[in-house]
Design a protein around this motif. Structure first.
Motif, PDB file in Angstrom:
ATOM      1  N   GLN A   1      -2.114   2.259 -29.176  1.00  0.00           N
ATOM      2  CA  GLN A   1      -2.785   1.123 -28.549  1.00  0.00           C
ATOM      3  C   GLN A   1      -2.652   1.168 -27.027  1.00  0.00           C
ATOM      4  OE1 GLN A   1      -2.545  -2.829 -30.454  1.00  0.00           O
ATOM      5  NE2 GLN A   1      -1.706  -3.574 -28.513  1.00  0.00           N
ATOM      6  N   LEU A   2      -3.735   0.769 -26.353  1.00  0.00           N
ATOM      7  CA  LEU A   2      -3.757   0.716 -24.896  1.00  0.00           C
ATOM      8  C   LEU A   2      -3.737  -0.724 -24.409  1.00  0.00           C
ATOM      9  CD1 LEU A   2      -6.466   3.457 -24.219  1.00  0.00           C
ATOM     10  CD2 LEU A   2      -3.963   3.709 -24.213  1.00  0.00           C
TER      11      LEU A   2
ATOM     12  N   VAL B   1      -1.862   6.058 -17.414  1.00  0.00           N
ATOM     13  CA  VAL B   1      -3.272   5.675 -17.344  1.00  0.00           C
ATOM     14  C   VAL B   1      -4.111   6.602 -18.220  1.00  0.00           C
ATOM     15  CG1 VAL B   1      -5.290   5.526 -15.847  1.00  0.00           C
ATOM     16  CG2 VAL B   1      -3.084   4.616 -15.082  1.00  0.00           C
ATOM     17  N   VAL B   2      -4.944   6.008 -19.053  1.00  0.00           N
ATOM     18  CA  VAL B   2      -5.832   6.753 -19.946  1.00  0.00           C
ATOM     19  C   VAL B   2      -7.287   6.648 -19.491  1.00  0.00           C
ATOM     20  CG1 VAL B   2      -6.706   6.917 -22.323  1.00  0.00           C
ATOM     21  CG2 VAL B   2      -4.273   6.502 -21.899  1.00  0.00           C
TER      22      VAL B   2
ATOM     23  N   VAL C   1      -8.213  -1.023 -15.692  1.00  0.00           N
ATOM     24  CA  VAL C   1      -7.407   0.136 -16.072  1.00  0.00           C
ATOM     25  C   VAL C   1      -6.898  -0.047 -17.494  1.00  0.00           C
ATOM     26  CG1 VAL C   1      -5.289   1.433 -15.584  1.00  0.00           C
ATOM     27  CG2 VAL C   1      -6.691   0.556 -13.695  1.00  0.00           C
ATOM     28  N   ALA C   2      -6.966   1.003 -18.287  1.00  0.00           N
ATOM     29  CA  ALA C   2      -6.349   1.020 -19.611  1.00  0.00           C
ATOM     30  C   ALA C   2      -5.217   2.034 -19.590  1.00  0.00           C
ATOM     31  CB  ALA C   2      -7.365   1.381 -20.686  1.00  0.00           C
TER      32      ALA C   2
ATOM     33  N   VAL D   1     -15.059  -2.451 -24.157  1.00  0.00           N
ATOM     34  CA  VAL D   1     -15.569  -1.267 -23.453  1.00  0.00           C
ATOM     35  C   VAL D   1     -14.544  -0.138 -23.526  1.00  0.00           C
ATOM     36  CG1 VAL D   1     -16.175  -0.325 -21.189  1.00  0.00           C
ATOM     37  CG2 VAL D   1     -17.121  -2.516 -21.917  1.00  0.00           C
ATOM     38  N   PHE D   2     -13.287  -0.439 -23.271  1.00  0.00           N
ATOM     39  CA  PHE D   2     -12.246   0.587 -23.336  1.00  0.00           C
ATOM     40  C   PHE D   2     -12.059   1.103 -24.763  1.00  0.00           C
ATOM     41  CE2 PHE D   2     -10.386  -1.157 -19.254  1.00  0.00           C
ATOM     42  CZ  PHE D   2     -10.540   0.021 -18.533  1.00  0.00           C
ATOM     43  N   ALA D   3     -12.129   0.215 -25.745  1.00  0.00           N
ATOM     44  CA  ALA D   3     -11.939   0.637 -27.138  1.00  0.00           C
ATOM     45  C   ALA D   3     -13.001   1.640 -27.550  1.00  0.00           C
ATOM     46  CB  ALA D   3     -11.965  -0.591 -28.053  1.00  0.00           C
ATOM     47  N   VAL D   4     -14.250   1.377 -27.189  1.00  0.00           N
ATOM     48  CA  VAL D   4     -15.335   2.289 -27.552  1.00  0.00           C
ATOM     49  C   VAL D   4     -15.242   3.589 -26.762  1.00  0.00           C
ATOM     50  CG1 VAL D   4     -17.840   2.588 -27.485  1.00  0.00           C
ATOM     51  CG2 VAL D   4     -16.861   0.444 -28.322  1.00  0.00           C
TER      52      VAL D   4
END
Length: 432
Positions: free
Chosen positions: A29-30, A58-59, A98-99, A241-244
């Protein structure tokens, strides 16, 4: 009638009710944080995120240009952007997101951004917006009769103004969302929201997906006070947005210090009135201006200022009235729904005006209110509705009798008078 237990009552009092932040986290998880504007108004000249991208943990990093669908997350009108696009309009506005593998690392990475903003002159107050004619939506007016003439011919005329501050919701559960990509290219969002359908619609819009590709879930609802009617959507959209993009679960739990600057509050209101009334305190005409500090976008301000106007009479008949509602544009966070939705800001103007009339005529405030209540033949509101039920006079008189109002008023007046004499005697004695 027996009391019915709330369906989650036992869970709430025993601490077993699951909120979004209580849900077990997966290994991959992020977590999200945002970089924010330090200018109230300015042009975004450059945004160097190279050090942010290289920071530990950072991913992924996104700006407005990385949003796959629409960047507008407005509830009704337009202009509420998920991330700033060329211009900044309030201190705290998100510039990028940021994720990272932890919230701490995400926040630390945000601090590494090199941001250049060319400052522009901001409008920061209601009065400045009124002077500049700066509004998020057109001004509206209610009018009955001829208020100016009625005021000019009245026995007495009063003018006054009041500034009513806004308010932070401080909801019981902070702004938070958990977004998980599904196997068909869609996303499942568990959002702390008062409006799950709007979350579903805006997440789909931001991702450029059909609405049926987004599953929006709300675990608990309550204690939002209006702060999650429209404001929760941006949190869900960012996480989605980050999840996709990453194919990993993403949680965006907005820290309270970010929430305080990034999400809207109850509107400040600047109210002014001019009223004409007879020797008994009966209103002949009213002119009232209600100006709401809406912030940098419309959000839900149209209905909020409307409702302040609808409640500007509260329970009282204005035979001649002119009521204006201003939706002031300022370079501050866009204000939003709050319990009462503008109604209290109109009511307080009416009640303050009645108190001023009572003081001016030397009458009991209750007597002035009873004399101005809607009644048969005095029953048309400033917005043109006929009041058909007239129960307030009876209720207020009964409450006054049940509370022994008149004798209590006399006791207080006697106490204040004797207290004044005691203080005067004390001063005389101490002077010797």
């Amino acid at each position: 009638m027996s009391a019915q237990e709330h369906e989650s009552a036992v869970k709430h009092v025993t601490g077993t009710a699951l909120y979004v932040d209580d849900m077990p986290e997966t290994r991959d998880q992020l977590h999200v944080a945002t970089g924010q504007s330090t200018f109230a108004h300015g042009r975004l000249v450059s945004l160097d995120l190279s050090s942010v991208r290289r920071a530990p943990g950072v991913v992924d990093v996104i700006t407005f240009a990385d949003i796959p669908g629409s960047g507008d997350v407005s509830p009704v009108h337009h202009g509420d952007l998920l991330l700033a696009d060329g211009e900044v309009n309030y201190v705290g506005q998100p510039l990028f997101a940021v994720a990272a593998t932890s919230q701490r690392l995400a926040k630390q990475a945000c601090a590494l951004a090199i941001v250049e903003i060319e400052g522009l002159d901001p409008v920061l107050s209601i009065q400045s917006a009124l002077d500049a004619g700066s509004f998020v939506l057109p001004t509206r007016t209610f009018q009955t009769g001829d208020a100016a003439t009625a005021i000019a011919s009245a026995d007495h005329v009063l003018e006054s103004e009041m500034y009513v501050r806004g308010q932070e919701h401080f909801y019981l559960e902070g702004q938070v969302c958990l977004a998980t990509p599904d196997e068909d290219g869609g996303v499942h969002v568990i959002s702390s929201s008062q409006h799950p359908t709007e979350v579903q619609r805006l997440v789909a819009s931001v991702l450029g997906l059909d609405i049926n590709c987004v599953h929006a879930e709300v675990r608990r609802m309550g204690g939002g006070f209006g702060g999650k009617e429209s404001q929760a959507a941006a949190v869900a959209c960012t996480a989605a947005v980050f999840a996709v993009r990453t194919g990993r679960p993403v949680k965006y739990r907005m820290p309270r210090q970010d929430d305080m600057v990034q999400t809207g509050k109850r509107h400040d209101f600047f109210n002014r009135y001019r009223v004409g009334f007879d020797k008994k305190g009966v209103i002949q005409g009213v002119e009232m201006n209600l100006a709401g500090l809406c912030g940098c976008t419309a959000d839900l301000s149209e209905g909020i200022v409307d409702r302040a106007m609808f409640h500007a009479d509260n329970a009282y008949f204005y035979p001649n009235s002119l009521i204006r509602g201003y939706r002031c544009h300022t370079h501050t966070v866009s204000n939003t729904a709050f319990r009462g939705f503008g109604g209290p800001k109109g009511m307080i103007a009416a009640e303050a005006m009645l108190d001023d009339i009572a003081r001016a005529t030397g009458q009991d405030p209750l007597a002035v209110r009873l004399a101005n209540l809607y009644a048969p033949g005095r029953d048309l509101t400033p917005y043109g509705q006929k009041v058909e039920q007239h129960q307030l006079s009876r209720l207020m008189r009964q409450l006054a009798d049940d509370a022994d109002y008149q004798s209590r008023r006399r006791e207080i007046a006697d106490f204040n008078a004797s207290g004044s004499q005691d203080r005067k005697s004390t001063r005389l004695n101490s002077s010797h």
